[in-house]
Design an enzyme around this catalytic site. Structure first.
Site, short mmCIF file in Angstrom:
data_model
loop_
_atom_site.label_atom_id
_atom_site.label_comp_id
_atom_site.label_asym_id
_atom_site.label_seq_id
_atom_site.Cartn_x
_atom_site.Cartn_y
_atom_site.Cartn_z
N ASP A 1 41.30 48.96 48.50
CA ASP A 1 42.55 48.99 47.74
C ASP A 1 42.76 50.38 47.19
O ASP A 1 41.79 51.11 46.95
CB ASP A 1 42.43 48.04 46.53
CG ASP A 1 42.49 46.59 46.95
OD1 ASP A 1 42.75 46.33 48.14
OD2 ASP A 1 42.27 45.73 46.09
N LYS B 1 48.37 47.99 47.62
CA LYS B 1 49.40 48.75 46.93
C LYS B 1 48.94 49.18 45.55
O LYS B 1 48.00 48.65 44.98
CB LYS B 1 50.67 47.93 46.82
CG LYS B 1 50.48 46.57 46.19
CD LYS B 1 51.80 45.86 46.20
CE LYS B 1 51.67 44.47 45.63
NZ LYS B 1 52.96 43.80 45.63
N GLY C 1 37.92 45.26 40.82
CA GLY C 1 37.49 44.14 39.97
C GLY C 1 36.65 43.15 40.74
O GLY C 1 35.74 43.51 41.48
N ALA D 1 38.74 42.90 35.56
CA ALA D 1 39.36 43.73 34.53
C ALA D 1 39.26 43.09 33.14
O ALA D 1 39.03 43.78 32.15
CB ALA D 1 40.82 43.99 34.88
N MET E 1 48.59 42.27 35.96
CA MET E 1 49.90 42.66 36.52
C MET E 1 51.01 42.27 35.55
O MET E 1 52.04 41.72 35.95
CB MET E 1 50.11 42.00 37.89
CG MET E 1 49.13 42.51 38.92
SD MET E 1 49.17 41.61 40.47
CE MET E 1 48.08 40.25 40.10
#
Ligand code: SAH
Length: 466
Positions: A248, A270, A302, A332, A383
């Site tokens: 990632d 992304k 994570g 996280a 997010m």
């Protein structure tokens, strides 16, 4: 990197050193490990230098070093322990274009001598650009303890055996053979029957020549929140052995550097709302490399099982009949809790704890708001930056207290991490003010422990406190 490390071939080359005291001795002890042609210039040689000269391990000149001693020398050392005398030597060396090291004078030296861990032919050189000699010594001590004394012996025998090992096909099979030798069969033989190491190598080679090539395998590995020290030992090992690393964009460079040097690194996925690789393309990459027999590491930030679209990739791998393993990582939420000095659960406060995403395929994610709004709830919202206003509205509407603490942790566990102590009433505003570029997790229901310093307080809180 101001000083670039290299290994210089000194066999038969002339190295000149000026000085006869302690500083000269310290350098000579190192230089005597080489096969260089050593010349020492001093009118006052210490007894050790006299003895080495007697044994013809170096050539002693009982006079000050002069301009004609430099041309053609590989290296020069100024070890007079006297600034004026050393500057003269350095000047002469520079005039002849010979790189010079002045003992204890980093600024005027053309090169520095690193701390060395010697398992000849395996040599580890440690440099800190003079910033922290204490650190270099500590690293050296650590490595001395960790690297078996017989590593040098194994490497010498291994080196002589290289042409024989070339009968194995290049690539994975040959690497497996060497890794078996250096990390399993070799050290075992070295400990119990050092004179049998060559025999052991021969039978190891036969075993590996017969072995079926290892089939492809995909390791879904958690890279943790960013601090390389928070990787698991299994993650380290998988990176060590990887042929291909598909990672990632959130995985930081220091972790990628732990991958095997020959590994192919492919960035996918992304970053925030930036460009992204479509999921089917990632699935195809995994299958393609797995089928080709590669050890693939799919490195996710994570924990790979948390908001990482792992199920889709697993399905693709499973359908293709490729074996896989999952290596968990620190998510996280755990890193953020550690950083704000709080427990994710607490007796009498919350007997459950939620991991939520601010986003799902439909857009802002709906949740069980009524439950979340109850006092004492703790939830880590992933997010959640974009969804903050939506979250705030829904929670307030369902009766959550406006004063509920929400702590925003950006770049948890990384050197550039920021913590913003906010509360539900001002969450969206505080996030907008902060304009955080990095990944952030919102810790709903948790305030940073008061004793934690270096907190960035939110604008609104600061105004209130003023
Ligand atoms: N699998 C990851 C989560 C991936 S989803 C994990 O277990 O942590 C991506 C989201 O994770 C980001 O939007 C952010 O909310 C969170 N995140 C990932 N790394 C983070 C970090 N170092 N600090 C804070 N949040 C992080």
């Amino acid at each position: 990197m101001q000083h670039f490390p290299i290994f210089l071939d000194t066999a038969g080359r002339r190295i000149v050193l000026s000085g006869g005291g302690e500083a000269a001795l310290a350098k000579l002890r190192l230089l005597l490990k080489t096969q260089a042609d050593l010349h020492v210039y001093t009118e006052t040689p210490s007894p050790e230098i006299l003895a080495w000269a007697d044994e013809e391990r170096l050539t002693l000149h009982r006079r000050p070093i002069a301009a004609e001693d430099f041309p053609g020398a590989a290296l020069a050392y100024a070890a007079e322990e006297n600034a004026g005398a050393d500057a003269r030597v350095a000047g002469l060396a520079k005039a002849s274009g010979v790189p010079v090291n002045i003992v204890d004078n980093l600024d005027d030296s053309a090169f520095i001598t690193p701390a060395i861990v010697d398992r000849d032919p395996v040599t580890v050189a440690i440099g800190t650009e003079g910033a922290a000699p204490v650190l270099a010594r500590a690293i050296k001590r650590d490595l001395e303890a960790r690297l078996p004394q017989r590593l040098g012996l194994l490497a010498r025998i291994g080196k002589a055996f290289r042409p024989r090992a070339e009968t194995l096909p290049h690539g994975r099979q040959r690497r497996d053979f060497w890794s078996d030798y250096y990390f399993a069969a070799g050290p075992r033989a070295a400990e119990h029957q050092p004179d049998m190491i060559e025999r052991e190598l021969e039978s190891l080679l036969r075993r590996h020549a017969r072995a079926e090539p290892r089939p492809g395998h995909v390791h879904f590995v958690g890279a943790g929140p960013g601090d390389p020290d928070l990787l698991t030992l299994k993650a380290r090992r998988a990176l060590d052995e990887a042929d291909v690393v598909i990672h990632d964009r959130l995985v930081p460079q220091p972790i990628l550097e732990l991958a095997r040097r020959e590994a192919i690194l492919i960035a996918v996925g992304k970053e925030g709302f930036g460009p992204s690789t479509p999921q089917p393309e990632i699935d195809d990459l995994l299958v393609e490399h797995g089928r080709a027999g590669a050890q693939v590491v799919r490195l996710k930030s994570g924990d790979p099982t948390v908001f990482g679209r792992l199920d889709e990739e697993l399905a693709a791998i499973d359908t293709a009949g490729i074996a896989f393993t999952i290596v968990p990582g620190i998510t996280a939420a755990s890193a953020a809790a550690a950083q704000i000095g709080q427990s994710l659960t607490a007796r009498g406060r919350n007997s459950e704890m939620r991991l939520l995403t601010g986003h799902d395929v439909q857009g802002f994610a709906e949740q069980d708001w009524a439950t979340l709004a109850r006092p004492g709830t703790v939830a880590a919202i992933y997010m959640g930056k974009r969804a903050a206003r939506f979250l705030q509205g829904r929670l307030l509407m369902h009766g959550a207290a406006a004063e509920t603490p929400v702590t925003i942790v950006e770049n948890a566990s990384r050197p550039d991490s920021r913590i913003i102590a906010s509360r539900l009433a001002t969450l969206a505003e505080d996030l907008a003010d902060a304009a955080l570029p990095g990944p952030a997790v919102l810790m709903f229901g948790l305030a940073p422990r008061a004793a934690r310093t270096a907190l960035v307080q939110s604008e609104s809180l600061r105004k209130e406190l003023a």
